[in-house]
Enzyme design. Sequence first.
Site, short mmCIF file in Angstrom:
data_model
loop_
_atom_site.label_atom_id
_atom_site.label_comp_id
_atom_site.label_asym_id
_atom_site.label_seq_id
_atom_site.Cartn_x
_atom_site.Cartn_y
_atom_site.Cartn_z
N HIS A 281 0.82 -1.21 0.00
CA HIS A 281 0.00 0.00 0.00
C HIS A 281 0.86 1.26 0.00
O HIS A 281 0.39 2.33 0.38
CB HIS A 281 -0.92 0.02 1.23
CG HIS A 281 -1.69 -1.23 1.42
ND1 HIS A 281 -2.51 -1.73 0.44
CD2 HIS A 281 -1.75 -2.10 2.45
CE1 HIS A 281 -3.05 -2.86 0.87
NE2 HIS A 281 -2.60 -3.10 2.08
N HIS B 100 -6.61 -4.97 -1.42
CA HIS B 100 -5.85 -6.23 -1.43
C HIS B 100 -6.29 -7.10 -2.59
O HIS B 100 -6.27 -8.33 -2.51
CB HIS B 100 -6.07 -7.01 -0.14
CG HIS B 100 -5.81 -6.23 1.09
ND1 HIS B 100 -6.79 -5.57 1.78
CD2 HIS B 100 -4.65 -5.99 1.75
CE1 HIS B 100 -6.24 -4.96 2.82
NE2 HIS B 100 -4.96 -5.20 2.82
#
Lengths: 329, 329
Positions: free
Chosen positions: B55, B218
């Site tokens: 991320h 994700h």
Amino acid sequence: MTSILNTPHQLKSQAIQGYLKAHPKLKKLKGQPIIYHQTTDETIIPIISGGGSGHEPAHSGFVGEGMLSAAIYGQLFIPPTTEQILTAIRHVNKGKGVFAIVKNFEADLKVFQEAIHLARKENIPVKYVVSHDDISVDTKNNFQVRHRGLAGTILLHKLLGAAAQNGASLDELETLGLQISTQIATIGFALTAPHLPGAIEPLFPLKEGQISYGIGIHGEEGYRTVTLSSSEELANEIVNKLKLRFRWREHERFILLVNNLGTTSELEQAVFVNDICQLLELEGLNIPFVKTGKFMTSLDMKGISVTLCRLIDEQWLDYLNAATQAPAW
Amino acid sequence: MTSILNTPHQLKSQAIQGYLKAHPKLKKLKGQPIIYHQTTDETIIPIISGGGSGHEPAHSGFVGEGMLSAAIYGQLFIPPTTEQILTAIRHVNKGKGVFAIVKNFEADLKVFQEAIHLARKENIPVKYVVSHDDISVDTKNNFQVRHRGLAGTILLHKLLGAAAQNGASLDELETLGLQISTQIATIGFALTAPHLPGAIEPLFPLKEGQISYGIGIHGEEGYRTVTLSSSEELANEIVNKLKLRFRWREHERFILLVNNLGTTSELEQAVFVNDICQLLELEGLNIPFVKTGKFMTSLDMKGISVTLCRLIDEQWLDYLNAATQAPAW
């Protein structure tokens, strides 16, 4: 490649509106493709730059106190017109003249030189520097060095912007600009070619798993296409080309700028930065300033360019570290 | 999708080394996946956050004076361990306790709560806030709102970081954190699914020309997949979902954060920002603060998320505008 856009012909004007909304300190000159910021200090020489669109955040993102006073943008990969550049020069001039930073492309040089000529006829003193940091070669033309203006241009924006802020005169900016521009070299690679917005086909063919070394920022192919094996191998080729250019000695000091050419992920960029820094360290070089991010992109191209600038004056470090309001630095 | 990497199992450690080289003010705790910055002021309550990798720049890029004191990173999409979080708490604690910002995922909550429990047993006061800004729905589960922690988490980093810098106590941070977290909503879309580094297949199927609304970070698919027609249409769907969440009235004030989920080009992002801002304006809203860029990515996913935070306290604007040394803000 699917693109987020509305109508292609309004692409740049809509993007500029969006950019202004996100950066309210930047202003647009009404009816002109000119982004500027309000300055109050009349003793500071204003610096301008510009060129075709498609390289965002260049150059509008570098407008702000401590960097550019104004940026003039053209259509996709097409420079602004002479008249637009002249309008920008007139707008930022506060009586002490204007300094311009021009990327070394035929079309850019032409319009900037014409505008500078016209401004001088109006008694506005204008000086300029040409950014020509690209050290890749043209394999179709006797391996001539291409000398295009690439991401190294942004180091000129920052160093000269800080010098101007520091009170440098027009002549001093010219001298410093020349000194810096001859110490900058850039070379990069791409994993994908860029797509014109909305286009399905990329601007040059590049198969999945292959990389092109020495690409330009307008969809120009590089000097060699090979199968990608690792980040380390990419760093090795890049460092080798930079070494051939600089012929450095141990302990020499350099500034490093790693430029995301468009759509490289953060994780991949960081892995590559690690490899480049390791190799430069092994060469015995001293890198007191590293900057990474998006500076001069080529639409949605996935790739990275590496810029080194030989640090021949320690004051340049102060200029790099000086505060700026420009949103993209 | 070809990736710039060396060996996948060293991906994160090499990326972190690269990130540290580019940002020398950040430090890594030896042998630990903990990035921190040296603070000298013992009166400021340290704030930590963390989670799985993939991320970037979250969360290490938000470490720095005025935001986080430390970030703990895990493997790709896997949170760090309880012991690692506990180590970070011990490391940043200067006697006045520690505040944690936790994204609402089962695995993250588990390790953070365990670490907080153990720290309290060592007499380190720890309080925390859970970030749960995702307003997309799970179509496989009665259209339940997902409440995952997304890019809105970064607003918590900034607002609470500035409040801590301003002298807020641990209790005050808890109260403020709860107040803010319940006023944040995020929703996004993707044009491509992310690829695990080096993988050929993306994490979910999404055909060229299609978009998925309400994706996770994700590789989770969104609630609806449709053919993309325009940036305006994307903005319209997003604003509509946010409107249903906030049920705003004219002249209400909001903070806007537009997050590049990984590989959206600058030009496309700017076009979309223009569309979002236009629609929010037409709703009669007042947006005194806009922030755009990469905050919470999902590897190489092409897409954007939009976060709104209802401005119920004007001091939050001062907190947003306060200086920070965190490189990714």
